[in-house]
Design an enzyme around this catalytic site. Structure first.
Site, mmCIF file in Angstrom:
data_model
loop_
_atom_site.group_PDB
_atom_site.id
_atom_site.type_symbol
_atom_site.label_atom_id
_atom_site.label_comp_id
_atom_site.label_asym_id
_atom_site.label_seq_id
_atom_site.Cartn_x
_atom_site.Cartn_y
_atom_site.Cartn_z
ATOM 1 N N GLU A 99 103.734 -21.354 -16.744
ATOM 2 C CA GLU A 99 104.527 -22.331 -17.475
ATOM 3 C C GLU A 99 105.948 -22.388 -16.949
ATOM 4 O O GLU A 99 106.464 -21.420 -16.402
ATOM 5 C CB GLU A 99 104.552 -21.965 -18.965
ATOM 6 C CG GLU A 99 103.202 -22.182 -19.597
ATOM 7 C CD GLU A 99 103.208 -21.921 -21.094
ATOM 8 O OE1 GLU A 99 102.294 -22.423 -21.752
ATOM 9 O OE2 GLU A 99 104.101 -21.234 -21.600
ATOM 10 N N CYS A 112 113.594 -22.854 -16.766
ATOM 11 C CA CYS A 112 113.105 -21.471 -16.752
ATOM 12 C C CYS A 112 111.782 -21.473 -15.990
ATOM 13 O O CYS A 112 110.836 -22.143 -16.408
ATOM 14 C CB CYS A 112 112.917 -20.999 -18.198
ATOM 15 S SG CYS A 112 112.190 -19.349 -18.327
ATOM 16 N N CYS A 119 101.587 -10.329 -14.795
ATOM 17 C CA CYS A 119 102.596 -9.353 -14.349
ATOM 18 C C CYS A 119 101.981 -7.971 -14.448
ATOM 19 O O CYS A 119 101.285 -7.657 -15.413
ATOM 20 C CB CYS A 119 103.851 -9.433 -15.207
ATOM 21 S SG CYS A 119 105.156 -8.286 -14.660
ATOM 22 N N CYS A 123 105.116 -4.356 -19.766
ATOM 23 C CA CYS A 123 106.055 -4.013 -20.831
ATOM 24 C C CYS A 123 105.345 -4.180 -22.178
ATOM 25 O O CYS A 123 104.560 -5.117 -22.370
ATOM 26 C CB CYS A 123 107.303 -4.885 -20.751
ATOM 27 S SG CYS A 123 108.169 -4.651 -19.180
ATOM 28 N N CYS A 126 105.414 -7.628 -24.207
ATOM 29 C CA CYS A 126 105.411 -8.881 -23.439
ATOM 30 C C CYS A 126 104.001 -9.436 -23.294
ATOM 31 O O CYS A 126 103.102 -8.739 -22.831
ATOM 32 C CB CYS A 126 106.020 -8.636 -22.058
ATOM 33 S SG CYS A 126 105.877 -10.061 -20.937
ATOM 34 N N CYS A 378 111.395 -18.268 -23.681
ATOM 35 C CA CYS A 378 111.158 -17.367 -22.561
ATOM 36 C C CYS A 378 110.512 -16.100 -23.113
ATOM 37 O O CYS A 378 110.843 -15.643 -24.197
ATOM 38 C CB CYS A 378 112.470 -16.998 -21.877
ATOM 39 S SG CYS A 378 113.074 -18.275 -20.787
HETATM 40 N N1 SAH Z 1 109.968 -9.924 -15.495
HETATM 41 C C1 SAH Z 1 111.326 -10.243 -15.671
HETATM 42 C C2 SAH Z 1 111.581 -11.708 -16.019
HETATM 43 C C3 SAH Z 1 110.622 -12.385 -16.943
HETATM 44 S S1 SAH Z 1 110.674 -11.979 -18.640
HETATM 45 C C4 SAH Z 1 111.952 -9.328 -16.722
HETATM 46 O O1 SAH Z 1 111.223 -8.621 -17.385
HETATM 47 O O2 SAH Z 1 113.177 -9.326 -16.809
HETATM 48 C C5 SAH Z 1 112.216 -12.661 -19.236
HETATM 49 C C6 SAH Z 1 112.766 -11.918 -20.427
HETATM 50 O O3 SAH Z 1 111.932 -12.097 -21.590
HETATM 51 C C7 SAH Z 1 112.843 -10.405 -20.195
HETATM 52 O O4 SAH Z 1 114.065 -9.885 -20.682
HETATM 53 C C8 SAH Z 1 111.693 -9.911 -21.029
HETATM 54 O O5 SAH Z 1 111.846 -8.560 -21.383
HETATM 55 C C9 SAH Z 1 111.729 -10.848 -22.216
HETATM 56 N N2 SAH Z 1 110.508 -10.891 -23.007
HETATM 57 C C10 SAH Z 1 109.246 -10.612 -22.631
HETATM 58 N N3 SAH Z 1 108.388 -10.784 -23.657
HETATM 59 C C11 SAH Z 1 109.137 -11.178 -24.707
HETATM 60 C C12 SAH Z 1 108.837 -11.540 -26.051
HETATM 61 N N4 SAH Z 1 107.589 -11.533 -26.522
HETATM 62 N N5 SAH Z 1 109.845 -11.921 -26.843
HETATM 63 C C13 SAH Z 1 111.117 -11.970 -26.362
HETATM 64 N N6 SAH Z 1 111.460 -11.652 -25.114
HETATM 65 C C14 SAH Z 1 110.477 -11.260 -24.300
HETATM 66 FE FE1 SF4 Z 2 106.528 -8.328 -16.499
HETATM 67 FE FE2 SF4 Z 2 106.821 -9.131 -19.012
HETATM 68 FE FE3 SF4 Z 2 107.789 -6.764 -18.256
HETATM 69 FE FE4 SF4 Z 2 108.973 -9.008 -17.384
HETATM 70 S S1 SF4 Z 2 108.841 -8.320 -19.508
HETATM 71 S S2 SF4 Z 2 108.420 -7.193 -16.171
HETATM 72 S S3 SF4 Z 2 107.179 -10.366 -17.193
HETATM 73 S S4 SF4 Z 2 105.614 -7.356 -18.312
#
Ligand code: SAH
Ligand code: SF4
Length: 405
Positions: A99, A112, A119, A123, A126, A378
């Site tokens: 997306e 964005c 990924c 995390c 996420c 995001c």
């Molecule tokens: N992988 C990179 C960029 C993509 S995620 C990173 O982790 O920085 C972009 C941002 O969204 C990151 O700060 C991530 O931790 C946050 N994020 C991921 N899942 C989320 C969620 N469910 N709610 C809010 N922020 C989230």
């Molecule tokens: Fe990957 Fe999501 Fe962690 Fe960003 S926040 S590094 S997209 S698993």
């Protein structure tokens, strides 16, 4: 056919930066300046057909068309929220979709974009991580997001100010094909491109797809292509320390670091890559980055998880941890998804956390929730891709737009 996947018999011009285009034309026995012309056509005129490049001779155009094409994304759905936020779901083949989200504001338009399908970094909070890793997006698939969004917005007459243009740009070459050499497109000269800022905060870890991402960044910054300033392109990373150092040397754009915790024990749990590159290394790399960065601060992202990382004590610990680093905080209300095992911190808690950081002298913003009615935040991106993709297949002939709901 996925739009950037290697293996098609034609080269996708969206895959090539200035050097790549120069090599392509050299292979055809042409002069390097052809690369600049092609960049203008593809990224400033936003042309979708190599045959429309009217300042190339007919025979060169035919030679080019036998080797290359301009293949944009396959759009599964395109949805606009009540607040103007617009989200596209793009098919990248193999049952995967990514997306991208356009966020209009008074003085800017931010796109964005995604860098990977899925990924690997997993995390805890996420939804992209929960899908696992599928593959890296190619340069064409990354650049193609900006190319497509600009085209779609210009075709709708959207300018950087978010309102309709007086003279919407004609696309597809028909209105400018007879006008001689391509000049910089009018919307670039007048600073009216709908997308003024790009953030790599969609699906995926951009630094885990280093080569394709850095080539794409080069196209975003190239004055012969999108001409975005380094300050207006932000890469967000969960903290791949060696790649942060490489980026600092190769292409230092604005940096956002996903911190999410002020101590290693908690961060190990939330952001597993911390076990490999713990906080001391991450903060040292952030500081090193700053001497080459286009901005004089790093943005630390901090997702607010109820009862997990959101107490006043956590905020004090965080403030102590980064006291020597020029930085700003962006607190992100967590976007829920099914079976995640987390809750979003209450608004009052987020405000209290912000107060502690502000009192300690840190500029601290709270991310606005945009496009809630279309799940456009995001971190929320493609949280239900598999679902949507299946649904798209099921309702193949349904009217455009319905697949997203
Ligand atoms: N992988 C990179 C960029 C993509 S995620 C990173 O982790 O920085 C972009 C941002 O969204 C990151 O700060 C991530 O931790 C946050 N994020 C991921 N899942 C989320 C969620 N469910 N709610 C809010 N922020 C989230
Ligand atoms: Fe990957 Fe999501 Fe962690 Fe960003 S926040 S590094 S997209 S698993």
């Amino acid at each position: 056919m996925p739009f950037g996947r290697p293996g098609g018999h034609l080269i996708n011009l969206l895959d090539l930066d200035a050097a790549g285009l120069a090599a392509l034309f050299a292979d055809m026995g042409e002069k390097p300046f052809r690369a600049k012309q092609a960049l203008h056509w593809v990224h400033q005129r936003l042309e979708g057909d190599v045959q429309a490049m009217t300042d190339l001779s007919r025979s060169l155009r035919e030679k080019l068309a036998a080797t290359a094409e301009i293949r944009g994304p396959a759009v599964v759905s395109d949805t606009t929220a009540a607040d103007g936020t617009r989200k596209w779901l793009l098919d990248v083949g193999g049952g995967n979709a990514v997306e991208m989200v356009y966020i209009p504001e008074d003085d800017r338009g931010t796109l964005c974009i995604s860098s990977q399908a899925g990924c690997a970094l997993d995390c805890a909070f996420c939804s992209t991580g929960k899908q696992g890793f599928n593959r890296n997006l190619t340069t064409a698939e990354i650049v193609g997001q900006l190319w497509h969004a600009n085209r779609a917005l210009l075709a709708d007459g959207v300018s950087a100010k978010g309102g309709p243009e007086r003279e919407p740009l004609a696309l597809e070459g028909e209105a400018h094909s007879a006008k001689g050499p391509p000049m910089t497109a009018p919307w670039v000269e007048q600073g009216r491109a709908p997308i003024t800022n790009v953030v790599l905060m969609g699906m995926g870890e951009p630094l885990a797809n280093y080569d394709y991402v850095v080539t794409a960044l080069g196209v975003f910054l190239d004055d012969n292509a999108y001409g975005l300033s380094r300050r207006r392109v932000t890469l967000s990373t969960s903290g791949l320390v060696p790649a942060m150092d490489r980026l600092r040397a190769d292409c230092p754009v604005a940096l956002a670091v996903s911190l999410h915790a002020g101590n290693d024990a908690l961060r190990d749990r939330l952001v597993p890559i911390n076990r490999k590159y713990p906080l001391a290394q991450l903060l040292a790399a952030s500081l090193r980055y700053l001497d080459r960065a286009p901005r004089d601060f790093v943005t630390f992202e901090y997702v607010m998880l109820d009862g997990v990382n959101d107490s006043d004590l956590h905020a004090h610990e965080l403030a102590r941890l980064v006291r020597d680093i020029p930085c700003k905080f962006n607190l992100i209300p967590w976007n829920p998804f099914p079976d995640a095992g987390f809750e979003t911190s209450p608004r009052s808690r987020i405000l209290a956390f912000q107060r502690v950081l502000a009192d300690a002298g840190f500029v601290t913003t709270i991310r606005k929730t945009r496009g809630e009615d279309i799940d456009a935040a995001c971190g929320q991106l493609a949280g239900r891709v598999q679902d949507r993709t299946k649904r798209h297949i099921r309702i193949h002939s349904a009217p455009a737009g319905t697949a997203a709901h």
